[in-house]
Motif scaffolding. Structure first.
Motif, PDB file in Angstrom:
ATOM      1  N   GLY A 131       0.967  -1.267   0.274  1.00  0.00           N
ATOM      2  CA  GLY A 131      -0.161   0.419  -0.120  1.00  0.00           C
ATOM      3  C   GLY A 131       0.969   1.590   0.028  1.00  0.00           C
ATOM      4  O   GLY A 131      -0.002   2.117   0.220  1.00  0.00           O
ATOM      5  N   VAL A 132       2.413   1.229   0.009  1.00  0.00           N
ATOM      6  CA  VAL A 132       2.680   2.600  -0.053  1.00  0.00           C
ATOM      7  C   VAL A 132       3.516   2.973  -1.527  1.00  0.00           C
ATOM      8  O   VAL A 132       3.981   1.676  -1.800  1.00  0.00           O
ATOM      9  CB  VAL A 132       3.803   2.402   0.700  1.00  0.00           C
ATOM     10  CG1 VAL A 132       4.917   3.454   1.180  1.00  0.00           C
ATOM     11  CG2 VAL A 132       3.243   2.338   2.719  1.00  0.00           C
ATOM     12  N   ARG A 133       3.268   3.611  -1.579  1.00  0.00           N
ATOM     13  CA  ARG A 133       3.477   3.436  -3.247  1.00  0.00           C
ATOM     14  C   ARG A 133       4.848   4.143  -3.431  1.00  0.00           C
ATOM     15  O   ARG A 133       6.240   5.257  -2.819  1.00  0.00           O
ATOM     16  CB  ARG A 133       3.310   5.246  -4.408  1.00  0.00           C
ATOM     17  CG  ARG A 133       3.246   5.429  -5.342  1.00  0.00           C
ATOM     18  CD  ARG A 133       3.018   5.921  -5.855  1.00  0.00           C
ATOM     19  NE  ARG A 133       2.344   7.822  -5.750  1.00  0.00           N
ATOM     20  CZ  ARG A 133       2.125   8.159  -5.340  1.00  0.00           C
ATOM     21  NH1 ARG A 133       1.114   8.077  -5.085  1.00  0.00           N
ATOM     22  NH2 ARG A 133       1.910   9.749  -4.909  1.00  0.00           N
ATOM     23  N   GLN A 134       6.598   3.507  -3.893  1.00  0.00           N
ATOM     24  CA  GLN A 134       7.880   3.659  -3.765  1.00  0.00           C
ATOM     25  C   GLN A 134       7.918   2.914  -5.575  1.00  0.00           C
ATOM     26  O   GLN A 134       7.507   2.707  -6.182  1.00  0.00           O
ATOM     27  CB  GLN A 134       8.260   2.389  -2.853  1.00  0.00           C
ATOM     28  CG  GLN A 134       7.941   2.547  -1.755  1.00  0.00           C
ATOM     29  CD  GLN A 134       8.366   1.147  -0.771  1.00  0.00           C
ATOM     30  OE1 GLN A 134       8.718   0.497  -1.037  1.00  0.00           O
ATOM     31  NE2 GLN A 134       8.212   1.637   0.410  1.00  0.00           N
ATOM     32  N   ALA A 135       8.938   4.038  -5.295  1.00  0.00           N
ATOM     33  CA  ALA A 135      10.117   3.896  -6.460  1.00  0.00           C
ATOM     34  C   ALA A 135      10.923   2.667  -7.018  1.00  0.00           C
ATOM     35  O   ALA A 135      11.244   2.435  -5.899  1.00  0.00           O
ATOM     36  CB  ALA A 135      10.785   5.476  -7.082  1.00  0.00           C
ATOM     37  N   VAL A 136      10.485   1.935  -7.859  1.00  0.00           N
ATOM     38  CA  VAL A 136      11.550   0.395  -7.786  1.00  0.00           C
ATOM     39  C   VAL A 136      12.207   0.486  -8.887  1.00  0.00           C
ATOM     40  O   VAL A 136      11.677   1.000  -9.906  1.00  0.00           O
ATOM     41  CB  VAL A 136      10.328  -0.737  -7.702  1.00  0.00           C
ATOM     42  CG1 VAL A 136      11.107  -2.318  -7.533  1.00  0.00           C
ATOM     43  CG2 VAL A 136       9.883  -0.546  -6.775  1.00  0.00           C
ATOM     44  N   THR A 137      13.391   0.484  -8.650  1.00  0.00           N
ATOM     45  CA  THR A 137      15.068   0.077  -9.788  1.00  0.00           C
ATOM     46  C   THR A 137      15.190  -1.015  -9.583  1.00  0.00           C
ATOM     47  O   THR A 137      15.270  -2.091  -9.084  1.00  0.00           O
ATOM     48  CB  THR A 137      15.941   1.221  -9.616  1.00  0.00           C
ATOM     49  OG1 THR A 137      15.222   2.442  -9.679  1.00  0.00           O
ATOM     50  CG2 THR A 137      16.664   1.031 -10.928  1.00  0.00           C
ATOM     51  N   CYS A 138      14.309  -1.870 -11.002  1.00  0.00           N
ATOM     52  CA  CYS A 138      14.914  -3.295 -11.352  1.00  0.00           C
ATOM     53  C   CYS A 138      16.292  -3.484 -11.204  1.00  0.00           C
ATOM     54  O   CYS A 138      16.938  -2.629 -12.768  1.00  0.00           O
ATOM     55  CB  CYS A 138      13.686  -4.341 -12.192  1.00  0.00           C
ATOM     56  SG  CYS A 138      14.169  -6.463 -11.913  1.00  0.00           S
ATOM     57  N   HIS A 139      17.453  -3.846 -11.250  1.00  0.00           N
ATOM     58  CA  HIS A 139      18.708  -4.364 -12.085  1.00  0.00           C
ATOM     59  C   HIS A 139      18.091  -5.122 -13.500  1.00  0.00           C
ATOM     60  O   HIS A 139      20.232  -4.964 -14.555  1.00  0.00           O
ATOM     61  CB  HIS A 139      19.575  -5.554 -10.788  1.00  0.00           C
ATOM     62  CG  HIS A 139      19.408  -5.427  -9.709  1.00  0.00           C
ATOM     63  ND1 HIS A 139      20.335  -4.373  -9.299  1.00  0.00           N
ATOM     64  CD2 HIS A 139      19.326  -6.140  -8.980  1.00  0.00           C
ATOM     65  CE1 HIS A 139      20.451  -4.822  -8.377  1.00  0.00           C
ATOM     66  NE2 HIS A 139      19.888  -5.162  -7.504  1.00  0.00           N
ATOM     67  N   CYS A 140      17.367  -5.031 -14.441  1.00  0.00           N
ATOM     68  CA  CYS A 140      17.854  -5.649 -16.298  1.00  0.00           C
ATOM     69  C   CYS A 140      17.608  -4.536 -15.908  1.00  0.00           C
ATOM     70  O   CYS A 140      17.772  -4.839 -17.184  1.00  0.00           O
ATOM     71  CB  CYS A 140      15.985  -6.412 -15.612  1.00  0.00           C
ATOM     72  SG  CYS A 140      14.831  -5.285 -15.315  1.00  0.00           S
ATOM     73  N   GLY A 141      17.075  -3.545 -15.730  1.00  0.00           N
ATOM     74  CA  GLY A 141      17.304  -1.932 -16.374  1.00  0.00           C
ATOM     75  C   GLY A 141      16.568  -0.723 -17.325  1.00  0.00           C
ATOM     76  O   GLY A 141      16.036  -0.407 -17.335  1.00  0.00           O
ATOM     77  N   TRP A 142      15.384  -1.536 -16.383  1.00  0.00           N
ATOM     78  CA  TRP A 142      13.795  -1.213 -16.461  1.00  0.00           C
ATOM     79  C   TRP A 142      13.848  -0.683 -16.072  1.00  0.00           C
ATOM     80  O   TRP A 142      13.651   0.033 -15.033  1.00  0.00           O
ATOM     81  CB  TRP A 142      12.780  -2.381 -16.587  1.00  0.00           C
ATOM     82  CG  TRP A 142      11.417  -2.449 -16.851  1.00  0.00           C
ATOM     83  CD1 TRP A 142      10.429  -1.194 -15.803  1.00  0.00           C
ATOM     84  CD2 TRP A 142      10.924  -2.360 -18.288  1.00  0.00           C
ATOM     85  NE1 TRP A 142       9.714  -1.726 -16.739  1.00  0.00           N
ATOM     86  CE2 TRP A 142       9.550  -1.436 -17.678  1.00  0.00           C
ATOM     87  CE3 TRP A 142      11.326  -3.454 -19.196  1.00  0.00           C
ATOM     88  CZ2 TRP A 142       9.176  -2.454 -19.093  1.00  0.00           C
ATOM     89  CZ3 TRP A 142      10.461  -3.075 -20.713  1.00  0.00           C
ATOM     90  CH2 TRP A 142       8.883  -3.011 -20.233  1.00  0.00           C
ATOM     91  N   PRO A 143      13.048   0.946 -16.811  1.00  0.00           N
ATOM     92  CA  PRO A 143      13.153   1.970 -16.360  1.00  0.00           C
ATOM     93  C   PRO A 143      12.312   2.324 -14.856  1.00  0.00           C
ATOM     94  O   PRO A 143      11.315   1.117 -14.506  1.00  0.00           O
ATOM     95  CB  PRO A 143      12.084   3.087 -17.318  1.00  0.00           C
ATOM     96  CG  PRO A 143      12.349   2.104 -18.849  1.00  0.00           C
ATOM     97  CD  PRO A 143      12.005   1.116 -17.989  1.00  0.00           C
TER      98      PRO A 143
END
Length: 214
Positions: A131-143
């Motif tokens: 329920g908490v909006r967070q910015a997620v950065t994946c190691h695959c390089g996806w934005p």
């Protein structure tokens, strides 16, 4: 004589005694077990015994393990789940590796707050606060994406507003921009015509003044 007697007695005790006729007859009367799946007599070397003590033939166990994702004992009164080693022994290393991977996927799917990468070619999963909006950065390089809706991360807008804004942007890209540039070009054409008319009128006034001067 006493030493010779003792040696003879020891030799007699070390020699195996022949099986009695009654015991031999009892062993001969024992029938080989039958597989509860195919009902055929289990051939020598084909007996497959599970840790729950139920026995089947190796061929039936191979088919059973290959047909069920998470195989349990085929006996309907037993809920024993086969181990990794038993699956490998029944159907080979490849099926065992598949079973391990499915076990891991099942465990990951039960994690609370898990977020999957939106990249269809990526299997990475992160765990976020539900329920908490967070910015997620994946190691695959996806934005960087939003942990709640999976769309590109939006800092100042709620997830429910992103869809509307995206539709407006798509409308602008596919149609609105062309209409805007069309109106701009049309206005530029009208302005050019207006300037041409003004230049013509100015030239005409200059000619009239020249005629009066003459």
């Amino acid at each position: 004589d006493q030493v010779l007697t003792i040696l003879l007695c020891s030799a007699d005790e070390s020699e195996p005694q022949p099986e009695s006729a009654a015991v031999h007859a009892a062993h001969a009367s024992e029938t080989p077990p039958a597989c509860p799946i195919c009902f055929d007599v289990i051939a020598q070397g084909e007996l497959f015994r599970l840790s729950c003590s139920h026995i089947f033939c190796a061929s039936c166990m191979q088919g059973h393990v290959g047909a069920v994702s998470f195989p349990v004992c085929p006996d309907t009164s037993c809920d024993y789940q086969l181990s990794e080693n038993e699956i490998g022994r029944a159907a080979g290393v490849e099926r065992q590796d598949t079973f391990k991977r499915m076990q891991l996927e099942q465990a990951v799917s039960q994690l609370v707050g898990r977020v999957e990468c939106p990249n269809p070619e990526c299997n990475n999963v992160v765990v976020c606060d539900p329920g908490v909006r967070q910015a997620v950065t994946c190691h695959c390089g996806w934005p960087t994406f939003c942990s709640c809706c999976g769309q590109l991360h939006h800092f100042n807008k709620d997830c429910s507003e992103v869809g509307v804004l995206r539709e407006q942007w798509l409308g602008w890209v596919t149609q609105g921009r062309q209409e805007y540039h069309g109106r701009v070009e049309q206005a530029a054409g009208l302005l050019q015509q207006q300037r041409a008319v003004q230049d013509t009128l100015q030239r005409q006034r200059e000619l009239e003044e020249d005629e009066r001067y003459k």
